[in-house]
Design an enzyme around this catalytic site. Sequence first.
Site, PDB file in Angstrom:
ATOM      1  N   LYS A  13       0.814  -1.222   0.000  1.00 27.34           N
ATOM      2  CA  LYS A  13       0.000   0.000   0.000  1.00 27.34           C
ATOM      3  C   LYS A  13       0.852   1.280   0.000  1.00 27.34           C
ATOM      4  CE  LYS A  13      -4.195  -1.926   2.052  1.00 27.34           C
ATOM      5  NZ  LYS A  13      -5.210  -1.827   3.104  1.00 27.34           N
ATOM      6  N   ASP A  30     -10.188   2.770   2.038  1.00 29.96           N
ATOM      7  CA  ASP A  30     -10.353   2.297   3.419  1.00 29.96           C
ATOM      8  C   ASP A  30     -11.031   3.368   4.293  1.00 29.96           C
ATOM      9  OD1 ASP A  30      -9.307  -0.246   3.089  1.00 29.96           O
ATOM     10  OD2 ASP A  30      -7.255   0.372   3.552  1.00 29.96           O
TER      11      ASP A  30
END
Length: 254
Positions: free
Chosen positions: A47, A83
């Site tokens: 990420k 997210d």
Amino acid sequence: MHRAGYDAIGASFAYVPFAVTEPDLPGALAGMRALGIRGLGVSMPFKLSVIPLLDRLDPVARRIGAVNTIVNEDGLLVGYNTDAWGAAHALSEALELAGKSVLVLGAGGAARAAVFAFCEAKMRVHLVNRTAQKARELARAAELEGFTVTATGLGDLPAEAPDAIVNCTSATMDEYGAESLVPASLLSPRVVVMDIVYKPIQTRLLALAEQAGARTVHGGRMLLHQAGRQFELYTGVPAPLEAMDAALRQAMGR
Ligand code: NAP
């Protein structure tokens, strides 16, 4: 989830897993461009390391400093973070967020997304982490964006129960010992407890919270909402959340 969504809207997309190792990452993104792959979901541990390989970052991903979604806009690779969207939408299923207090546990990538999402939703955020320094650094990053976040170590939890408690650590995962981290004194019918861990779906923290009469939100809800946002970025149309949720429930056996 994604495939069920494509079926529901009659889109001829396919969603498949690729096992990529760290040295292959630049090659994987070059392949995305060369093959015209529309989107990629990015999971740990990539990420952060994908960021220098992208052409552009969405402002939310830039603020969070992590990318979990890449969209190929005619050869231009744009990084997003869904997210944050997922955390806020999952918690808002159980609680009106604005003006409420939330205790966030953790200071890793997921906590970072959740903290910025809750600040954006006008919640009062207190952050605790095993490594207190990381909690303070995250609070400082939020401050630089104009938010107020208080931060302490795990051993220094607030005495007064907040409106919501959100676990963003890996401690409640089976392989990390399935700890709860939250003292029983903070669990009551007045508090909403969300655990973003989804393996297992019913964590020890959620079981203890339910025993104390608290309302709970399991990690599958954040997983669903963040995937729904990815779906919209990939396809440009609203996500068929019901179909995606049904597929998720089936996969999780719930
Ligand atoms: P990460 O960056 O590795 O951060 C891990 C965090 O957990 C750190 O704050 C770490 O504290 C803390 N921690 C780990 N073991 C601990 C223990 N035994 N006791 C206390 N604290 C502990 O991981 P992440 O990407 O933020 O992910 C965290 C969890 O969220 C994972 O289980 C992941 O699967 C889940 N997640 C769920 C979703 C969803 O959609 N539901 C989305 C993203 C992530 P230190 O800083 O002290 O090491």
